[in-house]
Motif scaffolding. Sequence first.
Motif, PDB file in Angstrom:
ATOM      1  N   PRO A 210      17.662  -7.884  68.685  1.00  0.00           N
ATOM      2  CA  PRO A 210      16.579  -7.637  69.649  1.00  0.00           C
ATOM      3  C   PRO A 210      17.026  -6.809  70.848  1.00  0.00           C
ATOM      4  N   ALA A 211      18.320  -6.870  71.199  1.00  0.00           N
ATOM      5  CA  ALA A 211      18.788  -6.147  72.385  1.00  0.00           C
ATOM      6  C   ALA A 211      18.659  -4.638  72.205  1.00  0.00           C
ATOM      7  N   VAL A 212      19.110  -4.121  71.070  1.00  0.00           N
ATOM      8  CA  VAL A 212      19.017  -2.679  70.833  1.00  0.00           C
ATOM      9  C   VAL A 212      17.561  -2.263  70.671  1.00  0.00           C
ATOM     10  N   ARG A 213      16.753  -3.146  70.078  1.00  0.00           N
ATOM     11  CA  ARG A 213      15.315  -2.835  69.977  1.00  0.00           C
ATOM     12  C   ARG A 213      14.687  -2.719  71.366  1.00  0.00           C
ATOM     13  N   GLU A 214      15.054  -3.605  72.265  1.00  0.00           N
ATOM     14  CA  GLU A 214      14.551  -3.528  73.638  1.00  0.00           C
ATOM     15  C   GLU A 214      15.069  -2.291  74.354  1.00  0.00           C
ATOM     16  N   LEU A 215      16.339  -1.966  74.129  1.00  0.00           N
ATOM     17  CA  LEU A 215      16.904  -0.777  74.768  1.00  0.00           C
ATOM     18  C   LEU A 215      16.210   0.485  74.285  1.00  0.00           C
ATOM     19  N   TYR A 216      15.937   0.553  72.990  1.00  0.00           N
ATOM     20  CA  TYR A 216      15.251   1.726  72.454  1.00  0.00           C
ATOM     21  C   TYR A 216      13.852   1.856  73.048  1.00  0.00           C
ATOM     22  N   GLN A 217      13.148   0.742  73.175  1.00  0.00           N
ATOM     23  CA  GLN A 217      11.825   0.782  73.792  1.00  0.00           C
ATOM     24  C   GLN A 217      11.923   1.189  75.260  1.00  0.00           C
ATOM     25  N   TYR A 218      12.935   0.706  75.948  1.00  0.00           N
ATOM     26  CA  TYR A 218      13.125   1.028  77.366  1.00  0.00           C
ATOM     27  C   TYR A 218      13.402   2.512  77.560  1.00  0.00           C
ATOM     28  N   VAL A 219      14.124   3.117  76.614  1.00  0.00           N
ATOM     29  CA  VAL A 219      14.478   4.528  76.738  1.00  0.00           C
ATOM     30  C   VAL A 219      13.351   5.429  76.249  1.00  0.00           C
ATOM     31  N   SER A 220      12.739   5.063  75.120  1.00  0.00           N
ATOM     32  CA  SER A 220      11.757   5.951  74.503  1.00  0.00           C
ATOM     33  C   SER A 220      10.385   5.871  75.156  1.00  0.00           C
ATOM     34  N   ASP A 221      10.062   4.755  75.780  1.00  0.00           N
ATOM     35  CA  ASP A 221       8.737   4.612  76.391  1.00  0.00           C
ATOM     36  C   ASP A 221       8.869   3.897  77.730  1.00  0.00           C
ATOM     37  N   PRO A 222       9.423   4.572  78.741  1.00  0.00           N
ATOM     38  CA  PRO A 222       9.643   3.906  80.030  1.00  0.00           C
ATOM     39  C   PRO A 222       8.362   3.558  80.766  1.00  0.00           C
ATOM     40  N   ARG A 223       7.226   4.155  80.386  1.00  0.00           N
ATOM     41  CA  ARG A 223       5.977   3.822  81.065  1.00  0.00           C
ATOM     42  C   ARG A 223       5.526   2.404  80.754  1.00  0.00           C
ATOM     43  N   LYS A 224       5.787   1.938  79.542  1.00  0.00           N
ATOM     44  CA  LYS A 224       5.417   0.575  79.176  1.00  0.00           C
ATOM     45  C   LYS A 224       6.547  -0.404  79.473  1.00  0.00           C
ATOM     46  N   ALA A 225       7.762  -0.042  79.131  1.00  0.00           N
ATOM     47  CA  ALA A 225       8.915  -0.905  79.401  1.00  0.00           C
ATOM     48  C   ALA A 225       9.461  -0.543  80.778  1.00  0.00           C
ATOM     49  N   VAL A 226       8.901  -1.147  81.806  1.00  0.00           N
ATOM     50  CA  VAL A 226       9.271  -0.775  83.170  1.00  0.00           C
ATOM     51  C   VAL A 226      10.604  -1.371  83.581  1.00  0.00           C
ATOM     52  N   ARG A 227      11.122  -2.286  82.820  1.00  0.00           N
ATOM     53  CA  ARG A 227      12.448  -2.840  83.087  1.00  0.00           C
ATOM     54  C   ARG A 227      13.119  -3.158  81.760  1.00  0.00           C
ATOM     55  N   MET A 228      14.437  -3.222  81.796  1.00  0.00           N
ATOM     56  CA  MET A 228      15.189  -3.494  80.573  1.00  0.00           C
ATOM     57  C   MET A 228      14.922  -4.919  80.102  1.00  0.00           C
ATOM     58  N   GLY A 229      14.850  -5.089  78.793  1.00  0.00           N
ATOM     59  CA  GLY A 229      14.570  -6.399  78.224  1.00  0.00           C
ATOM     60  C   GLY A 229      15.681  -7.397  78.481  1.00  0.00           C
ATOM     61  N   GLN A 230      15.333  -8.663  78.381  1.00  0.00           N
ATOM     62  CA  GLN A 230      16.267  -9.733  78.703  1.00  0.00           C
ATOM     63  C   GLN A 230      17.426  -9.799  77.710  1.00  0.00           C
ATOM     64  N   HIS A 231      17.157  -9.559  76.437  1.00  0.00           N
ATOM     65  CA  HIS A 231      18.239  -9.584  75.450  1.00  0.00           C
ATOM     66  C   HIS A 231      19.249  -8.469  75.717  1.00  0.00           C
ATOM     67  N   ALA A 232      18.755  -7.265  75.991  1.00  0.00           N
ATOM     68  CA  ALA A 232      19.649  -6.138  76.248  1.00  0.00           C
ATOM     69  C   ALA A 232      20.461  -6.365  77.519  1.00  0.00           C
ATOM     70  N   TRP A 233      19.801  -6.810  78.562  1.00  0.00           N
ATOM     71  CA  TRP A 233      20.494  -7.042  79.835  1.00  0.00           C
ATOM     72  C   TRP A 233      21.591  -8.086  79.674  1.00  0.00           C
ATOM     73  N   LEU A 234      21.268  -9.177  78.995  1.00  0.00           N
ATOM     74  CA  LEU A 234      22.228 -10.271  78.865  1.00  0.00           C
ATOM     75  C   LEU A 234      23.384  -9.894  77.950  1.00  0.00           C
ATOM     76  N   LEU A 235      23.115  -9.127  76.896  1.00  0.00           N
ATOM     77  CA  LEU A 235      24.199  -8.735  75.999  1.00  0.00           C
ATOM     78  C   LEU A 235      25.169  -7.785  76.696  1.00  0.00           C
ATOM     79  N   ILE A 236      24.653  -6.860  77.493  1.00  0.00           N
ATOM     80  CA  ILE A 236      25.537  -5.980  78.262  1.00  0.00           C
ATOM     81  C   ILE A 236      26.384  -6.794  79.228  1.00  0.00           C
TER      82      ILE A 236
END
Length: 449
Positions: free
Chosen positions: A357-383
């Motif tokens: 889920p972390a990479v999926r959230e990161l991809y959404q955060y990068v590819s569509d920043p208008r909807k994903a206004v902040r990095m997802g919790q899985h991506a943030w925590l894994l980093i």
Amino acid sequence: MATVENDELSPTSPIDESDTGILSGPNPEPGLNGAPVRWYDADRKEPYTRITPFAEKHDPAVEFFFKPITLTALGLALTALAYIAMSSDVLEEGRDKSRWGVYAAVSAFLLFTMLHARDGPFIRPHPAFWRIVLGINLLYVLGMVFLLFQDLPSARQMMTFLDPSLGVPLDERSYAEDCTLTPTVLWNAIDIFCLAHALGWFGKALILRDYWFCWILSIAFELAEYSLQHQLPNFAECWWDHWLLDVLICNWIGTYLGMKTCSYFEVKHYTWRTFRQSRGLKSKGKRVLGQFSPHDWTTFQWEGTSSFRNYLVVVGLLAVFLMAELNPFYLKSLLWMEPSHPFVIARLAGVFLCALPAVRELYQYVSDPRKAVRMGQHAWLLIATICTELLCIIKWGQGQFTEPFPSHIRVFLSIGAFLLVLYPSVRFGVPSARRYLVKHGRDKRSKIS
């Protein structure tokens, strides 16, 4: 296998001859007005919102698992907690009562995250499963933060509380003792780690969903082993072990099978039928197994050369993946754990589950920043987890790895760093500077005229 003409059946849902019974109720129309609904297409107020699968809400047998049961779960948990904590028969079976207390505290924490944590991008097999994965990741990073404030002998001593067999120095093994390329030597080099390589790269392909990314990461890891074998002897391998056995055979097989799996999920026709609308035991069994498959599939197109932002994301993701690959080698060496120890295997499996889920959230955060206004919790925590592991390694490694980097390795790393800076400068910096100069010249001419 025979097919039956029925307007209520999807054309992609064949009926087995052994199936009996009739469908109960009409087949629900998928999505909204016939258009498929994906989790990232929702009109949401937060970066991630809960998406209830359109088919399940029409099926009471499945809808039960999506209803909130927080009070019921609280009552059952308190009942179990009271019984275990106040029953002397149960406590006498355990030699260490403090261990029971730790287990109970961890279970209570995971219960809370399962019930109240925010949902991520995945809804199969159930959002609660991925909330538990998030809770386990949080517990792990908290443990690493605690160990970060301990010195190495204290950390080794604390690991013996979890497993008394730990705390014994290990003999580091080198794999570059006999590098003659003969069938006998090659056969002797094949061990359980070859299967681990293939399975690992199968998982990485499911996470990254990109052939080129996997190949770059595979080659980069072998180069990292070359660069760090003066610190960890088990990084020392024969040239054919690096490039033939690892990259061209094990890693390629795992990557190929993983990408084929991604291709299957990409072209699969996702028509979800309710449990009651499945005919016969065989179809119902397939529907149950289908609950453990993706609800939909998104193909990743990282496009690292399309913009400077994408380039930074790809390089950063590559660096994080390399750290995630190298960290367990250093941790098991510093904390004296065998590669086959359950803690090492659990760490690898846990990072895999967290990375999905972390990479999926990161991809959404990068590819569509208008909807994903902040990095997802899985991506943030894994980093945060991987960086905390790195801090522990840097702290505990002081005085452990005394041999300096060889001169040719320093030259190689310097060239690599120079190329990483040179490419974006030429690819993005020069065109941007040229556009700026052209625009600045036009503004000057317009002012003069």
